[in-house]
Motif scaffolding. Structure first.
Motif, mmCIF file in Angstrom:
data_model
loop_
_atom_site.group_PDB
_atom_site.id
_atom_site.type_symbol
_atom_site.label_atom_id
_atom_site.label_comp_id
_atom_site.label_asym_id
_atom_site.label_seq_id
_atom_site.Cartn_x
_atom_site.Cartn_y
_atom_site.Cartn_z
ATOM 1 N N GLN A 290 24.867 20.949 17.745
ATOM 2 C CA GLN A 290 23.971 20.853 18.892
ATOM 3 C C GLN A 290 24.633 21.433 20.139
ATOM 4 N N ALA A 291 25.936 21.124 20.300
ATOM 5 C CA ALA A 291 26.651 21.660 21.459
ATOM 6 C C ALA A 291 26.709 23.182 21.398
ATOM 7 N N GLN A 292 26.916 23.723 20.187
ATOM 8 C CA GLN A 292 26.950 25.175 20.039
ATOM 9 C C GLN A 292 25.581 25.778 20.341
ATOM 10 N N LYS A 293 24.526 25.085 19.884
ATOM 11 C CA LYS A 293 23.177 25.569 20.187
ATOM 12 C C LYS A 293 22.943 25.589 21.702
ATOM 13 N N MET A 294 23.348 24.486 22.342
ATOM 14 C CA MET A 294 23.123 24.388 23.786
ATOM 15 C C MET A 294 23.937 25.437 24.529
ATOM 16 N N GLU A 295 25.125 25.739 24.016
ATOM 17 C CA GLU A 295 25.938 26.782 24.638
ATOM 18 C C GLU A 295 25.225 28.125 24.531
ATOM 19 N N ALA A 296 24.657 28.383 23.336
ATOM 20 C CA ALA A 296 23.925 29.631 23.149
ATOM 21 C C ALA A 296 22.698 29.682 24.058
ATOM 22 N N VAL A 297 21.981 28.534 24.131
ATOM 23 C CA VAL A 297 20.809 28.461 25.018
ATOM 24 C C VAL A 297 21.232 28.685 26.463
ATOM 25 N N GLY A 298 22.392 28.091 26.824
ATOM 26 C CA GLY A 298 22.870 28.245 28.191
ATOM 27 C C GLY A 298 23.182 29.686 28.525
ATOM 28 N N GLN A 299 23.843 30.394 27.582
ATOM 29 C CA GLN A 299 24.158 31.801 27.823
ATOM 30 C C GLN A 299 22.874 32.630 27.945
ATOM 31 N N LEU A 300 21.914 32.322 27.057
ATOM 32 C CA LEU A 300 20.641 33.024 27.125
ATOM 33 C C LEU A 300 19.929 32.720 28.447
ATOM 34 N N ALA A 301 19.963 31.423 28.839
ATOM 35 C CA ALA A 301 19.289 31.031 30.076
ATOM 36 C C ALA A 301 19.921 31.724 31.268
ATOM 37 N N GLY A 302 21.266 31.850 31.240
ATOM 38 C CA GLY A 302 21.930 32.520 32.353
ATOM 39 C C GLY A 302 21.496 33.961 32.476
ATOM 40 N N GLY A 303 21.417 34.656 31.324
ATOM 41 C CA GLY A 303 20.989 36.048 31.363
ATOM 42 C C GLY A 303 19.550 36.192 31.793
ATOM 43 N N VAL A 304 18.675 35.317 31.257
ATOM 44 C CA VAL A 304 17.260 35.357 31.636
ATOM 45 C C VAL A 304 17.107 35.057 33.125
ATOM 46 N N ALA A 305 17.857 34.069 33.603
ATOM 47 C CA ALA A 305 17.749 33.692 35.013
ATOM 48 C C ALA A 305 18.134 34.855 35.912
ATOM 49 N N HIS A 306 19.178 35.597 35.503
ATOM 50 C CA HIS A 306 19.599 36.732 36.329
ATOM 51 C C HIS A 306 18.478 37.754 36.488
ATOM 52 N N ASP A 307 17.897 38.155 35.347
ATOM 53 C CA ASP A 307 16.842 39.163 35.406
ATOM 54 C C ASP A 307 15.583 38.621 36.082
ATOM 55 N N PHE A 308 15.221 37.381 35.758
ATOM 56 C CA PHE A 308 14.016 36.780 36.325
ATOM 57 C C PHE A 308 14.157 36.605 37.840
ATOM 58 N N ASN A 309 15.355 36.183 38.269
ATOM 59 C CA ASN A 309 15.572 35.993 39.706
ATOM 60 C C ASN A 309 15.555 37.321 40.457
ATOM 61 N N ASN A 310 16.016 38.390 39.829
ATOM 62 C CA ASN A 310 15.925 39.709 40.457
ATOM 63 C C ASN A 310 14.469 40.110 40.668
#
Length: 756
Positions: A380-400
């Motif tokens: 679960q922690a590994q999944k959340m880490e992957a989700v977090g990395q994905l969320a960070g990338g999505v947030a960058h593009d979405f915020n731009n």
């Protein structure tokens, strides 16, 4: 002077000197027969006979004394040869003595001849005795060496002080499994023979105190690592100036194994019975057909079935593989008597009789539910880490994207205001961007990507904003209902963590509800001291915000209610819970100096109640719109942004606010512009750039323009910024244009005050 007649060979060219020598020897009481020779031919012939003594002159025609001496020594290595001459000096005599001559007598002093003969004969006798002794010793050594090498017991000799082995026999090597070259010159400690260094020290101490050791039990380690049972006899022997330890080893390993096995059979069975019954793992023994003969108490604890209920039953598990005599092990999910599920790890092996036939099977069972839960937690922690990395990338593009929208909406709003046109629709766009930014932050919170950030916020407002995302966590059959108090509840805390508490509680409630149901989130203000707070708070004064999450699920049994905040404790099925959610919530509430409790409402379900101290909000800063438009004074601002749309919106926003702007699409381009441009008042830099990043770009700019103020813009989360060392002067995209202009003005004013 001697009872035996000496056979003396005289090598002399002068008959007179021969007679003088003979008279002198006989006159000293020697019984002797003399043979006189004066040439080489006679020498070779004479050496075929046996002689007791040779008396030779040095100067004999056609005979070199050195050659004569060498010839005699080659034939009779131990035959004494005395030089009787009147022409040899002391130095030459010494040299001849080195070559093997026994003694030297000057013809002018023949009275020395008798003592020289006596001494030479004595030395020869001693030499012969020594040679015979050596031969006898060699013969004895060979005999004893043969006995040593072929002894049926292991024999070894080692230095007492160092333990260095100097010799071992074949039986010793066979007993301990070494080769001769591996042993000699090394110590038993180096070879790893002793089980501990204390063993050798104890043996040496025993020998020093008692002189010897006879058939004492000793356990040593073979080269293979196996332990050998031995009977050891040892003693200290003195060879020259060195003390040695001689020891004999008799291998009784097989005998001792048999003896121990026979002597301990009843005790072993007793211990085995006790061990199996007290084993922390479940043990099951079946007959060859799979019918259960025995189960231990741990099996009953693990499954809920008593021994009486199981003995005689046949589970027929994995029978095809087990009938082949193979050992099986693996994990599988099982059911207790009460219907609950658990994971167990089994090792099932056959029990054979002396003929090798399978008579029974034994199963070792271990409850691995906790282990599986921890593994699930890791996944679960590994999944959340992957989700977090994905969320960070999505947030960058979405915020731009949202930065472009809010920037252009602001510019159009300013233009409409100048023209006296309505800005209502543009204001709605800006509010929608703010809502989109809130959703992005919520996504980052849900994936654990936001760092702790204390801010003042209204709990009611936060719950209202979180409702939409919380509704995505439940099914359509579960309703999310809000019961918020009318007055604001201001907290100083991390809004993201508070949202995380709500999301976790809603998720738990969803898992507890079967079919239709509801989750009610309520808030109200409570005062400590007037009455006990519902969360078990022991405070006697102060104002608190109470947050309760109530569901219509199956509830939490009273017997486990006190454990629900323990790490890894979960009531969910295997694979459906990590046991960390409530533990994390408990820790988060404590960090906010709050309290949490769980209770069962009368109408059923579960209610979690959290009380957190209220904090009066700071005086509100005046809104930029209330002060009028914030304008610059033509200061030159360098904008570094790789996204063209964002770069364009930022530069046009700055120009509309009264600043001059110069833009660059990369760090390299920004440095090139800075070298050509003078009077740059400030740099606005995106964190993530192609080529050199924002930090490196800032460092390069400061090298060209010392003390140049920099504001970093980023669409990434705080964790990613912290990893890059950025903790101050950061604005997160999307940022409202009015706030951006206000921040630029503040930074420039600080620079002006500092004399920049």
């Amino acid at each position: 002077m001697t009872g035996e007649t000496l056979n003396i060979l005289v090598i002399e060219d002068s008959a007179t000197d021969f007679k003088l020598i003979k008279r002198q020897v006989e006159g000293q009481g020697f019984a002797a027969t003399f043979t006189w020779i004066a040439d080489c031919d006679r020498l070779a012939e004479s050496l075929q006979e046996s002689w007791d003594l040779v008396l030779a002159d040095y100067n004999i025609p056609h005979m070199e004394f050195e050659e004569t001496l060498a010839t005699i020594r080659s034939r009779y290595p131990a035959l004494p040869v005395i030089l009787v001459s009147g022409s040899v000096g002391e130095e030459q005599a010494v040299e001849l003595l080195k070559r093997g001559m026994s003694d030297f007598v000057h013809k002018d002093n023949l009275t020395r001849l008798a003592p020289c003969i006596t001494r030479a004969l004595k030395e020869t006798q001693e030499h012969r005795a020594r040679v015979q002794a050596e031969k006898a010793l060699l013969s004895s050594e060979r005999k004893y060496r043969s006995m040593f090498d072929n002894a049926p017991v292991g024999v070894g000799i080692g230095e007492l002080a160092t333990g260095r082995l100097i010799e071992v026999n074949a039986a010793w090597l066979e007993i301990l499994g070494f080769k001769h070259g591996e042993v000699v010159g090394r110590t038993a400690v180096e070879l790893g023979i002793y089980l501990s260094n204390a063993q050798r020290l104890a043996i040496v101490q025993h020998l020093k105190e008692n002189g010897r050791m006879i058939n004492q039990p000793l356990r040593l380690r073979r080269k293979s690592g196996e332990i050998a049972d031995l009977l050891c006899s040892a003693e200290i022997v003195d060879i020259g100036s060195t003390l040695y330890m001689q020891f004999l080893l008799i291998d009784v390993t097989e005998k001792m194994n048999t003896k121990r096995a026979l002597a301990a059979s009843e005790e072993t069975l007793r211990k085995l019975y006790v061990a199996v019954n007290q084993s922390p793992t479940a043990v099951v023994i079946t007959d060859r057909y799979g019918t259960i003969d025995f189960v231990n108490p741990r099996f009953s604890e693990m499954t809920g079935y008593s021994a009486e209920e199981m003995v005689g039953k046949n589970p027929q598990l994995l029978w095809a593989q087990l009938c082949k005599g193979e050992v099986w092990q693996g994990d599988f999910c099982n059911t207790r008597k009460d219907g609950t599920m658990f994971w167990e790890h089994d090792i099932i092996s056959p029990i054979r009789n002396q003929a090798g036939e399978i008579t029974h099977y034994m199963a070792i069972k271990e409850d691995i539910s906790d282990k599986r839960a921890m593994e699930e937690q890791l996944r679960q922690a590994q999944k959340m880490e992957a989700v977090g990395q994905l969320a960070g990338g999505v947030a960058h593009d979405f915020n731009n994207i949202m930065q472009v929208i809010t920037g252009n909406a602001y510019l159009q709003s300013m233009e409409n205001q100048l023209r006296g046109m309505d800005t209502q629709h543009l204001d709605e766009i800006i509010r929608a961007v703010e809502h989109g930014s809130s959703l992005t932050k919520s996504l980052l919170v849900f994936s654990h990507k936001n760092a702790v950030e204390l801010t003042y916020f209204d709990l009611n407002e936060l719950i209202g904003q979180s409702r939409k995302l919380a509704s995505k966590l439940v099914t359509e059959e579960i309703a999310i209902e809000l019961e918020l108090c009318a007055e604001p509840l201001h907290l100083l805390a991390d809004a993201g963590l508070v949202q995380q508490i709500v999301f976790n509680m809603v998720t738990n409630a969803r898992d507890a509800i079967s079919g239709r149901g509801s989750v009610t989130i309520a808030t109200r203000r409570v005062e400590a001291g007037e009455a006990p707070l519902p969360c078990g708070c022991s405070a006697t004064s102060g104002s608190y915000a109470m947050l309760s999450i109530r569901d219509t699920g199956h509830g939490i049994p009273e017997e486990i209610r006190g454990r629900i905040f323990e790490p890894f404790f979960t009531t969910k099925e295997i694979g459906k819970g990590t046991g960390l959610g409530l533990a994390m919530i408990y820790g988060t509430v404590q960090r906010m100096n709050g309290f949490i409790a769980v209770q069962s409402p009368a109408e059923g379900g579960t209610e979690f109640v959290i009380c957190v101290p209220l904090t009066p909000p700071p005086a509100a800063a005046p809104h930029p719109d209330e002060e009028g438009a914030v304008t610059g004074s033509g200061e030159l601002i360098l904008v570094v942004e790789d996204e063209e749309a964002v770069r364009s919106a930022l530069t046009r926003t700055l120009v509309s606010a009264g600043y001059r702007a110069v833009a660059a699409g990369s760090g390299e381009e920004a440095l090139a512009l800075a070298k050509r441009s003078t009077g740059i008042a400030m740099a606005l830099i995106d964190m993530i750039l192609p080529g050199i990043n924002g930090i490196e770009c800032s460092q390069g700019l400061n090298a060209l323009h010392p003390s140049l103020p920099v504001i970093f813009l980023t669409g990434y989360d705080n964790d990613m910024l912290a990893e890059r060392g950025i903790t101050a002067n950061v604005l997160h995209k999307p940022i409202q244009s009015t706030r951006l202009v206000q921040r630029i003005k503040e930074v420039l004013e600080v620079r002006e005050e500092q004399g920049g």
